[in-house]
Write a protein that holds these residues in place. Sequence first.
Motif, PDB file in Angstrom:
ATOM      1  N   VAL A 111       4.739   7.524   1.098  1.00 40.78           N
ATOM      2  CA  VAL A 111       4.697   6.503   2.142  1.00 40.78           C
ATOM      3  C   VAL A 111       4.423   5.171   1.452  1.00 40.78           C
ATOM      4  CG1 VAL A 111       3.503   5.702   4.215  1.00 40.78           C
ATOM      5  CG2 VAL A 111       3.784   8.148   3.832  1.00 40.78           C
ATOM      6  N   LEU A 112       5.180   4.153   1.823  1.00 44.41           N
ATOM      7  CA  LEU A 112       5.008   2.832   1.230  1.00 44.41           C
ATOM      8  C   LEU A 112       5.105   1.797   2.349  1.00 44.41           C
ATOM      9  CD1 LEU A 112       6.223   1.513  -2.046  1.00 44.41           C
ATOM     10  CD2 LEU A 112       6.966   0.266  -0.032  1.00 44.41           C
ATOM     11  N   GLU A 126       9.982   3.810  -1.270  1.00 47.20           N
ATOM     12  CA  GLU A 126       9.552   5.124  -0.799  1.00 47.20           C
ATOM     13  C   GLU A 126      10.486   6.187  -1.359  1.00 47.20           C
ATOM     14  OE1 GLU A 126       9.098   6.519   3.623  1.00 47.20           O
ATOM     15  OE2 GLU A 126       7.662   4.908   3.206  1.00 47.20           O
ATOM     16  N   GLY A 127       9.920   7.274  -1.847  1.00 47.80           N
ATOM     17  CA  GLY A 127      10.704   8.374  -2.387  1.00 47.80           C
ATOM     18  C   GLY A 127      10.884   8.329  -3.899  1.00 47.80           C
ATOM     19  N   MET A 128      10.610   7.191  -4.517  1.00 47.60           N
ATOM     20  CA  MET A 128      10.798   7.113  -5.973  1.00 47.60           C
ATOM     21  C   MET A 128       9.698   7.881  -6.699  1.00 47.60           C
ATOM     22  SD  MET A 128       9.619   3.226  -7.046  1.00 47.60           S
ATOM     23  CE  MET A 128       9.844   3.441  -8.795  1.00 47.60           C
ATOM     24  N   SER A 129       9.980   8.269  -7.931  1.00 52.75           N
ATOM     25  CA  SER A 129       9.027   8.990  -8.775  1.00 52.75           C
ATOM     26  C   SER A 129       8.781   8.216 -10.049  1.00 52.75           C
ATOM     27  CB  SER A 129       9.576  10.374  -9.146  1.00 52.75           C
ATOM     28  OG  SER A 129       9.688  11.172  -8.013  1.00 52.75           O
ATOM     29  N   ALA A 172       0.871  -1.179   0.000  1.00 47.91           N
ATOM     30  CA  ALA A 172       0.000   0.000   0.000  1.00 47.91           C
ATOM     31  C   ALA A 172       0.905   1.226   0.000  1.00 47.91           C
ATOM     32  CB  ALA A 172      -0.911   0.010   1.222  1.00 47.91           C
ATOM     33  N   TYR A 173       0.454   2.279  -0.686  1.00 44.44           N
ATOM     34  CA  TYR A 173       1.277   3.483  -0.736  1.00 44.44           C
ATOM     35  C   TYR A 173       0.429   4.716  -0.994  1.00 44.44           C
ATOM     36  CZ  TYR A 173       0.999   2.752  -5.817  1.00 44.44           C
ATOM     37  OH  TYR A 173       0.561   2.560  -7.104  1.00 44.44           O
ATOM     38  N   ALA A 174       0.989   5.849  -0.597  1.00 44.94           N
ATOM     39  CA  ALA A 174       0.386   7.150  -0.884  1.00 44.94           C
ATOM     40  C   ALA A 174       1.361   7.892  -1.778  1.00 44.94           C
ATOM     41  CB  ALA A 174       0.153   7.934   0.402  1.00 44.94           C
ATOM     42  N   SER A 175       0.830   8.470  -2.855  1.00 42.79           N
ATOM     43  CA  SER A 175       1.677   9.225  -3.773  1.00 42.79           C
ATOM     44  C   SER A 175       1.220  10.673  -3.807  1.00 42.79           C
ATOM     45  CB  SER A 175       1.593   8.635  -5.185  1.00 42.79           C
ATOM     46  OG  SER A 175       0.297   8.830  -5.723  1.00 42.79           O
ATOM     47  N   GLU A 176       2.166  11.543  -4.128  1.00 46.64           N
ATOM     48  CA  GLU A 176       1.873  12.964  -4.347  1.00 46.64           C
ATOM     49  C   GLU A 176       2.208  13.266  -5.791  1.00 46.64           C
ATOM     50  OE1 GLU A 176       3.065  17.453  -2.782  1.00 46.64           O
ATOM     51  OE2 GLU A 176       4.236  15.737  -2.090  1.00 46.64           O
ATOM     52  N   PHE A 177       1.313  13.992  -6.467  1.00 45.16           N
ATOM     53  CA  PHE A 177       1.567  14.390  -7.847  1.00 45.16           C
ATOM     54  C   PHE A 177       2.328  15.712  -7.843  1.00 45.16           C
ATOM     55  CE2 PHE A 177      -2.524  12.120  -9.437  1.00 45.16           C
ATOM     56  CZ  PHE A 177      -1.931  10.897  -9.211  1.00 45.16           C
ATOM     57  N   VAL A 178       3.540  15.672  -8.408  1.00 45.00           N
ATOM     58  CA  VAL A 178       4.395  16.858  -8.462  1.00 45.00           C
ATOM     59  C   VAL A 178       4.998  16.950  -9.858  1.00 45.00           C
ATOM     60  CG1 VAL A 178       6.422  18.013  -7.497  1.00 45.00           C
ATOM     61  CG2 VAL A 178       4.975  16.616  -6.009  1.00 45.00           C
ATOM     62  N   ASP A 179       4.651  18.000 -10.590  1.00 48.28           N
ATOM     63  CA  ASP A 179       5.224  18.257 -11.912  1.00 48.28           C
ATOM     64  C   ASP A 179       5.175  17.032 -12.829  1.00 48.28           C
ATOM     65  OD1 ASP A 179       5.854  20.885 -11.154  1.00 48.28           O
ATOM     66  OD2 ASP A 179       7.790  20.266 -10.325  1.00 48.28           O
ATOM     67  N   GLY A 180       4.009  16.427 -12.923  1.00 48.84           N
ATOM     68  CA  GLY A 180       3.833  15.300 -13.830  1.00 48.84           C
ATOM     69  C   GLY A 180       4.394  13.984 -13.328  1.00 48.84           C
ATOM     70  N   GLN A 181       4.843  13.955 -12.092  1.00 48.77           N
ATOM     71  CA  GLN A 181       5.393  12.745 -11.489  1.00 48.77           C
ATOM     72  C   GLN A 181       4.524  12.311 -10.302  1.00 48.77           C
ATOM     73  OE1 GLN A 181       8.570  11.155 -12.335  1.00 48.77           O
ATOM     74  NE2 GLN A 181       8.289  12.400 -14.155  1.00 48.77           N
TER      75      GLN A 181
END
Length: 182
Positions: free
Chosen positions: A19-20, A31-34, A5-14
């Motif tokens: 959190v993973l 965690e931290g990858m785009s 399970a993970y939460a992603s943030e959309f930043v500049d098309g990424q």
Amino acid sequence: GMDVAYASEFVDGQAELRVLRGDGESFGMREGMSVPVEYTYCQRVLEGRLPNLMPDVRGDERSASMPASQAADIGAFATVPITLSDGQLYGTLCAASHAAQPSLEHRDLQFLHVFARIVADQIERDRQLENVRALELRAGATSTLLAALGARDGYTGEHSQAVLELAARVAARLGLDEAAVD
């Protein structure tokens, strides 16, 4: 019953994984990858091209043919948007499994929606705390500058303090919120 399970943030098309939890390594995730948003299930779900809940990714041609499905060996997937109270899309909350999960139902999706709302509330609280800290830092810097001015030149220090107080009163009278007045 999901593997990751993970939460992603959309930043500049990424889509940046904030959190993973779970076995991210077996999916090629950390965690931290785009990842470019355009290659994600999440983007296709948000565009209405895929459903939020996919108990059998391999059984649906739309998702089975995606490179991510094959590269990460995804069997089941669920995702919901993380939307802030002002309507801004922050990112997504997702869960995946290598095996198909025929037991996934609408109630599981409802749970993810509730959890995404809790995550959004926490993100907003964290942002508010950051804003308060920044305002406190600016207020401290301003006070330090005024004190330095007062120590160097009494008249200039008193004049600067009076201008500051007048500006704050004008801002308050204009109806600006406390943060803007500060």
